[in-house]
Write a protein that holds these residues in place. Structure first.
Motif, PDB file in Angstrom:
ATOM      1  N   VAL A   1     -19.722   7.122  -7.147  1.00  0.00           N
ATOM      2  CA  VAL A   1     -18.347   6.799  -7.494  1.00  0.00           C
ATOM      3  C   VAL A   1     -17.388   7.744  -6.792  1.00  0.00           C
ATOM      4  CG1 VAL A   1     -16.708   6.653  -9.384  1.00  0.00           C
ATOM      5  CG2 VAL A   1     -19.061   5.910  -9.723  1.00  0.00           C
ATOM      6  N   THR A   2     -17.637   9.037  -6.932  1.00  0.00           N
ATOM      7  CA  THR A   2     -16.753  10.023  -6.315  1.00  0.00           C
ATOM      8  C   THR A   2     -16.828   9.944  -4.800  1.00  0.00           C
ATOM      9  OG1 THR A   2     -17.149  11.443  -8.219  1.00  0.00           O
ATOM     10  CG2 THR A   2     -16.137  12.455  -6.316  1.00  0.00           C
ATOM     11  N   PHE A   3     -18.013   9.726  -4.299  1.00  0.00           N
ATOM     12  CA  PHE A   3     -18.174   9.617  -2.844  1.00  0.00           C
ATOM     13  C   PHE A   3     -17.316   8.478  -2.301  1.00  0.00           C
ATOM     14  CE2 PHE A   3     -20.135  10.343   1.114  1.00  0.00           C
ATOM     15  CZ  PHE A   3     -20.400   9.109   1.697  1.00  0.00           C
ATOM     16  N   GLU A   4     -17.426   7.336  -2.935  1.00  0.00           N
ATOM     17  CA  GLU A   4     -16.640   6.197  -2.482  1.00  0.00           C
ATOM     18  C   GLU A   4     -15.151   6.485  -2.597  1.00  0.00           C
ATOM     19  OE1 GLU A   4     -17.828   2.428  -4.179  1.00  0.00           O
ATOM     20  OE2 GLU A   4     -15.915   1.551  -3.561  1.00  0.00           O
ATOM     21  N   LEU A   5     -14.762   7.108  -3.701  1.00  0.00           N
ATOM     22  CA  LEU A   5     -13.351   7.430  -3.904  1.00  0.00           C
ATOM     23  C   LEU A   5     -12.837   8.325  -2.795  1.00  0.00           C
ATOM     24  CD1 LEU A   5     -10.755   7.541  -5.624  1.00  0.00           C
ATOM     25  CD2 LEU A   5     -11.747   9.438  -6.869  1.00  0.00           C
ATOM     26  N   ILE A   6     -13.590   9.361  -2.459  1.00  0.00           N
ATOM     27  CA  ILE A   6     -13.134  10.307  -1.454  1.00  0.00           C
ATOM     28  C   ILE A   6     -13.073   9.644  -0.077  1.00  0.00           C
ATOM     29  CG2 ILE A   6     -13.792  12.385  -0.205  1.00  0.00           C
ATOM     30  CD1 ILE A   6     -14.550  13.624  -2.774  1.00  0.00           C
ATOM     31  N   VAL A   7     -14.103   8.890   0.249  1.00  0.00           N
ATOM     32  CA  VAL A   7     -14.118   8.235   1.559  1.00  0.00           C
ATOM     33  C   VAL A   7     -12.929   7.285   1.692  1.00  0.00           C
ATOM     34  CG1 VAL A   7     -15.340   6.527   2.932  1.00  0.00           C
ATOM     35  CG2 VAL A   7     -16.582   8.455   1.975  1.00  0.00           C
ATOM     36  N   LEU A   8     -12.713   6.470   0.669  1.00  0.00           N
ATOM     37  CA  LEU A   8     -11.613   5.515   0.744  1.00  0.00           C
ATOM     38  C   LEU A   8     -10.256   6.201   0.705  1.00  0.00           C
ATOM     39  CD1 LEU A   8     -13.038   2.531  -1.270  1.00  0.00           C
ATOM     40  CD2 LEU A   8     -12.616   2.723   1.154  1.00  0.00           C
ATOM     41  N   SER A   9     -10.160   7.322   0.002  1.00  0.00           N
ATOM     42  CA  SER A   9      -8.894   8.061   0.010  1.00  0.00           C
ATOM     43  C   SER A   9      -8.581   8.546   1.407  1.00  0.00           C
ATOM     44  CB  SER A   9      -8.966   9.274  -0.922  1.00  0.00           C
ATOM     45  OG  SER A   9      -9.265   8.873  -2.221  1.00  0.00           O
ATOM     46  N   MET A  10      -9.600   9.041   2.083  1.00  0.00           N
ATOM     47  CA  MET A  10      -9.398   9.458   3.470  1.00  0.00           C
ATOM     48  C   MET A  10      -8.966   8.263   4.299  1.00  0.00           C
ATOM     49  SD  MET A  10      -9.302  12.352   3.737  1.00  0.00           S
ATOM     50  CE  MET A  10      -9.272  13.406   5.090  1.00  0.00           C
ATOM     51  N   GLY A  11      -9.566   7.117   4.011  1.00  0.00           N
ATOM     52  CA  GLY A  11      -9.185   5.900   4.717  1.00  0.00           C
ATOM     53  C   GLY A  11      -7.720   5.577   4.512  1.00  0.00           C
ATOM     54  N   VAL A  12      -7.281   5.690   3.260  1.00  0.00           N
ATOM     55  CA  VAL A  12      -5.873   5.440   2.955  1.00  0.00           C
ATOM     56  C   VAL A  12      -4.999   6.415   3.724  1.00  0.00           C
ATOM     57  CG1 VAL A  12      -4.148   5.710   1.141  1.00  0.00           C
ATOM     58  CG2 VAL A  12      -6.206   4.398   0.703  1.00  0.00           C
ATOM     59  N   ALA A  13      -5.402   7.697   3.701  1.00  0.00           N
ATOM     60  CA  ALA A  13      -4.610   8.715   4.387  1.00  0.00           C
ATOM     61  C   ALA A  13      -4.503   8.400   5.877  1.00  0.00           C
ATOM     62  CB  ALA A  13      -5.236  10.089   4.180  1.00  0.00           C
ATOM     63  N   LEU A  14      -5.639   8.009   6.470  1.00  0.00           N
ATOM     64  CA  LEU A  14      -5.614   7.681   7.898  1.00  0.00           C
ATOM     65  C   LEU A  14      -4.783   6.438   8.165  1.00  0.00           C
ATOM     66  CD1 LEU A  14      -9.239   8.409   9.079  1.00  0.00           C
ATOM     67  CD2 LEU A  14      -7.134   9.527   9.823  1.00  0.00           C
ATOM     68  N   ALA A  15      -4.894   5.475   7.264  1.00  0.00           N
ATOM     69  CA  ALA A  15      -4.143   4.237   7.448  1.00  0.00           C
ATOM     70  C   ALA A  15      -2.647   4.494   7.476  1.00  0.00           C
ATOM     71  CB  ALA A  15      -4.490   3.250   6.331  1.00  0.00           C
TER      72      ALA A  15
ATOM     73  N   ASN B   1     -15.454  -3.979  -7.320  1.00  0.00           N
ATOM     74  CA  ASN B   1     -15.488  -2.590  -6.881  1.00  0.00           C
ATOM     75  C   ASN B   1     -14.200  -2.224  -6.163  1.00  0.00           C
ATOM     76  OD1 ASN B   1     -16.151  -0.658  -4.435  1.00  0.00           O
ATOM     77  ND2 ASN B   1     -17.497  -0.115  -6.129  1.00  0.00           N
ATOM     78  N   LEU B   2     -13.776  -3.111  -5.254  1.00  0.00           N
ATOM     79  CA  LEU B   2     -12.546  -2.821  -4.520  1.00  0.00           C
ATOM     80  C   LEU B   2     -11.351  -2.748  -5.457  1.00  0.00           C
ATOM     81  CD1 LEU B   2     -13.089  -4.971  -1.330  1.00  0.00           C
ATOM     82  CD2 LEU B   2     -13.042  -2.494  -1.523  1.00  0.00           C
ATOM     83  N   GLN B   3     -11.335  -3.648  -6.438  1.00  0.00           N
ATOM     84  CA  GLN B   3     -10.229  -3.630  -7.383  1.00  0.00           C
ATOM     85  C   GLN B   3     -10.173  -2.318  -8.150  1.00  0.00           C
ATOM     86  OE1 GLN B   3     -11.124  -7.309  -9.556  1.00  0.00           O
ATOM     87  NE2 GLN B   3      -9.019  -7.891  -9.128  1.00  0.00           N
ATOM     88  N   HIS B   4     -11.343  -1.822  -8.525  1.00  0.00           N
ATOM     89  CA  HIS B   4     -11.373  -0.605  -9.328  1.00  0.00           C
ATOM     90  C   HIS B   4     -11.045   0.634  -8.522  1.00  0.00           C
ATOM     91  CE1 HIS B   4     -13.398  -2.766 -12.678  1.00  0.00           C
ATOM     92  NE2 HIS B   4     -12.791  -1.832 -13.373  1.00  0.00           N
ATOM     93  N   VAL B   5     -11.332   0.612  -7.239  1.00  0.00           N
ATOM     94  CA  VAL B   5     -11.152   1.833  -6.466  1.00  0.00           C
ATOM     95  C   VAL B   5      -9.781   1.888  -5.779  1.00  0.00           C
ATOM     96  CG1 VAL B   5     -12.040   1.114  -4.213  1.00  0.00           C
ATOM     97  CG2 VAL B   5     -12.469   3.416  -5.031  1.00  0.00           C
ATOM     98  N   LEU B   6      -9.093   0.748  -5.729  1.00  0.00           N
ATOM     99  CA  LEU B   6      -7.864   0.706  -4.951  1.00  0.00           C
ATOM    100  C   LEU B   6      -6.792   1.672  -5.445  1.00  0.00           C
ATOM    101  CD1 LEU B   6      -6.375  -0.560  -2.626  1.00  0.00           C
ATOM    102  CD2 LEU B   6      -5.574  -2.354  -4.156  1.00  0.00           C
TER     103      LEU B   6
END
Lengths: 324, 541, 312
Positions: free
Chosen positions: A97-111, A187-192
């Motif tokens: 859960v945390t791994f996915e959150l961190i990776v996607l947060s970085m994705g958001v930051a890069l986006a 999953n995407l809905q919960h992590v967005l």
């Protein structure tokens, strides 16, 4: 090169151990211990002392640490006194859960950072530049939990449950427990929202870095040469400048992981996510020593490990850098 | 929850509370439509479950699971009547020294083994065993022994009469939870704590499927449950959502069907967000106390038998001045609970059995308070009165009340500083006889006055003020032993008055308790924190 | 040897681009400060940021005069009042005037922000200088400790520290939060200064001073320190912004300054649940945090641009 890699790998070990030792000692400096929490309304001093003795909590702190370490090298991360649950098992359940959150947060930051950085570099000192930088700047000036609350208000409460407020749905094939929701869309809905809340703040630095790096590269000779050769501007920018600008950006991204881990604590608490962040803070508050050790260990490992990776990637990507 | 009718106080606030309850209370138990079988009830907890060893784990979150996964001998209804659970019938000897319970036939544990009198004896014996370290041990002090007469009949022999034996078995803490002897001997206490389903075969309507701490707890219908037609639900999933705004969002979005224990501060916000929500509450059964420490260890050693009076609150006049007359309970209720609680002086809150209204004994009286302080040597010309109020972070309302008290005490010339700390630190300080002056907390829910014994007698670790007054123990003992209702209530009145007169227990108000359900959740009977039974619940959707 | 500065600072905005240590300026030209000031005056962002910071300083200094009420006075007759002429930002659960709380909160936030950073500075800079200048065992030892602090996931450290300290109200409480945040930031300054020191240690004029018998502390002070000032100032300014965010986040977790101290973080957290009915109660502290942090970030960014021309 190989020796350097091995040397750094070995250096990780004492650092991680030091962190876990410091956490070990600090936790025992906090008033209260897991026995108080565990016995609750059954608490009497005699029972408490007996329980402390049973769990070895009356031994000297260093001895306790060595016992923990001894079990650790055999693969046993210990068992929580409070909940009776094996720590390693729970860490493994929470990690994805945390791994996915961190990776996607970085994705958001890069986006956010990549377009903003490019615009800023290409249109330096114009209104577009200022706007792009400002947008990134705004993100870093609001506490994550407030962004999270605003998102909750808009998407969960306001728009009538567009996005779920809390909990977690696992990606297909990754369910770590007997019972869980599994769905890609879920999953995407919960992590967005959590990823947005956590990632927006990271964009500012990345934007600035990208912009500055690109500016630096754009001015260097070989890009000028490429232009002189008659290549159009866009390919020039995207192929050369961006690629080279990514080097320091990746470096800093790695460094930001430490802060992301911390920010994850807050975001996971707000969105009631079953990740390592809530695992850690709940453990600290409840004085669950074993659980805190598990949390400290995995986060120290992740943090130190990622720093190592970043250092190595840096060396690899930029041939001009060589380590003594 | 009321057990007998007593003369209603013509207090305006009581009337307000009643009207509030009437408008907000859930629809009555009996429902016109036919209940539908099936569905999943999604429950939200505000706090984590500590662990799943029902006999020893602390916390209501665990207890409510125990009430559904486990079964006991008897249950209690909101009207105070006893209904059988595993016990089909029971008899009490006229002298109160013998209880005979006859069990239903065909009750099974979730692993298929039979529930018989031996299992009940096993459970009671282990609760009484000091090695188990159960919080319920002291409740069984009056029990002499248990005897299995035949596979379905258990006899409990008492040392002396205990007027609240049935109440205790029904709803003190979890009530008696029957453990399976085979499972308990086969599996360790760690297995139970961590929630291994094989280690926790209860005899209740729901079978434990999985508990992942911090993630979820899942229970499923036990098909061989001995009560026919129950339970109606297929499944119950419990999640922990700590932040109230997230909890409200989850409720509004329909992600959650049932909130067990909702923060009173945010009830209005929830009502505004979800107007169709069914908000359940009743007369308060939990006291909100502003406790004052009466004695401190003479030699500085915690829990020392040698006591010295607390430098400030050891003096009864100061306790009275601050706790009795110096606090405006109405103002506190207004600010902290928006009027949705009852200002209360007596030790047992309004909803507790045989509770008595003693508000007249401690009216808000600044002049009287100042006079008493002057007598004790404080006030203008005397020593300055400064002390510390502890408020733990388990509920934000503690700090709010502490702040209001601080302001109120400033009016009579006392300076109170507030110290906020987390719950475990608070427990550590109070349970270990550490230094503290006053704290604001709501402790435990009280079904009866008797159940408050271990929180307020002279010896128990949880009796934080450490008043050391054996007379209180004496009152409790006599109260518990008196089987005649009238005589007992007279003793009860004496006890409550004694506690108020000596300010050993300083109630500010009742602490309201709220449960929230979606409009499609039917069949739930609200019984405060004492009985949370989901076996009759069905979903109308 | 080029080594990226590893370890995470709280808000990374203060890291230089490629991790190269700050170079000393040319020996006898216009002082970098004068150059810097000129560039600063031309930077829009820096000016806006400076303006915001100036306003905040004024508000913090004159809080007692500006605030209509006392931030801690409760009034049970006007709880949860909507914004009105008397209470432009409404009142909270205990009837405290929100405007006064926000104004006084400026003082607390600035105190926490500035003092945590200054504390980190006064501890970190000397350590960094000593480590860089003397090198060898001393350097290794100091950097080991700094690495250890840096290697901690930042919030983990801050949280544990706050739980040990036990959050309180009043001056002591503010000091505790300051201390927790400061400890976490010390390594940033130590590393920064050490890098600077390393690069100019070998310069000829330093060697010359030594040969002439000038004492070490004087060398450190007179030659080494001024060259670190630029990055220190930038890092400090940006660090203040970060500290304010950290304080607010600690409050969200229940570990920041406690009431009745008027803390923006605490007001934000406590009133967030009432956001639907009484939106202004959490919105305005939130806005205050936002504006303050933005101001310091803009100013710090502008300073960095002005003082290090390579970044433009």
């Amino acid at each position: 090169m190989r020796t350097y890699f091995i040397k750094r790998l070995l250096e990780m070990v004492p650092t991680i151990l030091m962190i876990t030792l410091v956490v070990f000692i600090m936790m025992r400096s906090i008033p209260g211990d897991p026995v108080v929490a565990m016995l609750g309304d059954a608490y009497t001093q005699e029972d408490a002392e007996r329980v402390r003795h049973d769990y070895g909590l009356d031994k000297p702190v260093v001895v306790q640490y060595l016992i923990w370490l001894g079990k650790l090298v055999q693969g046993d991360w210990g068992t929580s006194i409070l909940s009776g649950r094996p720590v390693l098992q729970d860490v493994m359940i929470r990690l994805p859960v945390t791994f996915e959150l961190i990776v996607l947060s970085m994705g958001v930051a890069l986006a956010i950072a990549i377009p903003a950085g490019i615009i800023g570099a290409l249109r330096q000192n114009t209104w577009a530049d200022y706007t792009a930088t400002s947008v990134a700047m705004i993100g870093v000036s609001i506490p994550e939990f407030f962004i999270g609350v605003l998102l909750l208000l808009i998407f969960s409460i306001g728009l009538g449950g567009w996005l779920p407020s809390s909990g977690w749905v696992y990606l297909p094939g990754t369910c770590p427990t007997m019972v869980c929701g599994v769905s890609l869309w879920g999953n995407l809905q919960h992590v967005l929202m959590p990823a947005l809340a956590l990632g927006v703040g990271r964009a500012a630095l990345l934007t600035r870095l990208l912009r500055a790096s690109m500016l630096e590269v754009i001015r260097t000779e070989y890009v000028t040469t490429a232009r002189a050769k008659g290549l159009a501007e866009k390919p020039v920018v995207f192929k050369h400048a961006l690629k080279n600008a990514l080097i320091p950006t990746i470096t800093v991204m790695g460094l930001q992981v430490g802060f992301l881990i911390g920010g994850a604590i807050v975001v996971e608490t707000l969105f009631a996510m079953p990740g390592l962040g809530t695992f850690g803070i709940d453990a600290i508050i409840a004085r669950d020593y074993q659980q805190v050790q598990g949390f400290a260990l995995i986060t120290a490992f992740a943090f130190v490990g990622i720093n190592l990776l970043v250092d190595l990637t840096y060396t690899f990507l930029d041939p001009r850098i060589r380590y003594a | 929850m009321q057990l007998r009718r007593f003369s209603w106080p013509t207090h305006l606030v009581a009337a307000l509370v009643l009207s509030l309850v009437a408008t907000a209370a859930a629809p009555p138990v009996a429902d016109a439509q036919a209940p539908k079988k099936g569905g999943t009830l999604r429950v939200s907890y505000g706090n984590d479950i500590a662990n799943l060893d029902f006999h020893t784990a602390p916390g209501y979150e665990m207890m409510w699971v125990a009430m559904n996964v486990g079964c006991g001998l008897i249950d209690i209804t909101p009207d105070g009547k006893f209904v059988g659970d595993a016990a089909e019938s029971w008899q009490v000897a006229p002298d109160g020294l013998m209880y005979t319970f006859k069990l239903h036939k065909n009750i099974l544990f979730h692993d298929g083994t039979k529930v018989d009198a031996a299992a009940v004896k096993f459970s009671i014996d282990r609760l009484m065993d000091p090695a188990t370290k159960s919080g319920m041990r002291s409740f069984f002090d009056s029990v002499h022994s248990t005897e299995v007469l035949d596979p379905l009949t258990l006899q409990v022999r008492m040392k002396q009469p205990y007027a609240f034996m049935l109440h205790m078995l029904a709803a003190y803490r979890t009530g008696l939870v029957i453990y399976s002897p085979t499972a308990t001997q086969k599996y360790t206490v760690e297995d139970r704590k961590m929630g291994k389903p094989e280690a926790i075969p209860g005899c209740g309507p729901f079978r434990l499927v999985e508990w992942v701490k911090g993630t979820h707890l899942v229970m499923e219908r036990f098909d061989k449950y001995f009560k026919p037609g129950r339970p109606l639900l297929d499944r119950i999933v419990i999640r922990t959502i700590k932040d109230p705004i997230t909890e409200m969002a989850a409720f509004k979005a329909g992600e959650v069907d049932f909130i067990a224990s909702f923060s009173p501060e945010h009830v209005d916000t929830l009502k505004a967000q979800s107007p169709n929500a069914s908000i359940m509450t009743g007369k308060e059964t939990t006291p909100m106390v502003a406790a004052m420490k009466v004695t401190v260890p003479k030699d500085g050693k915690p829990m020392s038998k040698e006591r010295a009076p607390h430098p400030i609150f050891g003096d009864l006049r100061v306790r009275k001045a601050i706790g009795c007359y110096g606090i405006d309970r109405n103002e506190i209720v207004k600010i902290a609970f928006k009027g949705q609680a009852t200002p209360w002086v007596a030790m047992a809150p309004p909803g507790t059995l045989e509770s008595i209204d003693l508000n007249a004994k401690c009216p808000y009286d600044q002049a009287k308070a100042k006079a008493l302080l002057k007598e004790a040597g404080y006030g203008p010309g005397g020593k300055p009165l400064t002390f510390e109020i502890m408020a733990d972070t388990e509920k934000s309302v503690f700090n709010v009340i502490a702040t209001v008290i601080k302001d109120q005490l400033a009016r009579i010339g006392a300076t109170a500083n507030i110290r906020v700390l987390d719950k475990v630190s608070w427990m550590n300080t109070t349970l270990n006889d550490g230094p503290w002056d006053m704290y604001v907390e709501d402790l435990l829910s009280l079904l009866t006055i008797d159940s408050n014994g271990y929180l307020s007698n002279s010896t128990s670790t949880w009796s934080h003020p450490r008043h050391n007054d054996k007379k209180v123990d004496d009152f409790y003992a006599r109260y518990a032993r008196e089987m005649d209702a009238t005589k007992r209530q007279a003793i009860g009145r004496e006890l409550l008055e004694y506690m108020v007169d000596n300010v050993y227990w300083n109630n500010v108000s009742g602490s309201p308790f709220f449960m929230v359900a979606q409009p499609w959740v039917k069949g739930y009977t609200y019984n405060a924190e004492f009985e949370v039974d989901w076996e009759t619940v069905w979903l109308d959707k | 040897m080029v080594k990226p500065i590893s370890g995470g600072s709280l808000r990374e905005a203060e890291l230089p681009v490629s991790g190269v240590a700050w170079r000393a300026p040319a020996a006898r030209s216009e002082s970098p400060f004068v150059q810097g000031l000129r560039r600063l005056r031309r930077s829009m962002t820096a000016l806006i940021g400076a303006g915001i910071v100036a306003v905040l300083l004024v508000v913090a200094l004159f809080a007692d005069v500006l605030a209509p009420f006392s931030p801690t006075d409760t009034d049970q007759t006007t709880t949860f009042a909507a914004p009105s002429w008397e209470h432009p930002l409404g009142t909270d659960q205990l009837g405290r005037d929100m405007l006064s709380r926000v104004i006084h909160g400026t003082r607390i936030s600035l105190i926490v922000g500035v003092s945590s950073v200054l504390l980190a500075l006064f501890v970190g800079v000397p350590f960094g200088m000593i480590a860089g200048y003397y090198g060898g065992q001393v350097d290794r030892l100091v950097m080991r400790v700094m690495d250890l602090i840096l290697a901690f996931p930042i919030y983990l450290l801050a949280i544990i520290l706050m739980v040990i300290f036990t959050p309180t109200a009043g001056l002591l409480g503010t000091m505790k939060v300051t201390g927790a945040i400061a400890i976490v930031r010390i390594p940033i300054y130590a590393r920064l200064v050490r890098g600077s020191v390393l690069s100019i240690k070998e310069k000829e004029y330093v060697e010359a001073c030594r040969a002439l018998g000038v004492r070490d502390p004087w060398i450190l002070f007179r030659h080494v320190l001024p060259n670190c000032l630029a990055p220190i100032i930038v890092t400090t300014t940006l660090g203040i912004a970060t500290s304010i965010i950290v304080e607010a986040t600690l409050s969200f977790l229940g570990l920041g300054t406690q009431p009745p101290t008027p803390s923006w973080g605490w007001d934000l957290k406590a009133n967030v649940a009432f956001i639907q009915a009484n939106m202004w109660l959490s919105l305005f502290p939130g806005l205050a945090i936002f504006v303050t942090v933005l101001g310091f970030n803009l100013f710090g960014d502008g300073l960095r641009d002005a003082l290090d021309p390579r970044l433009k």
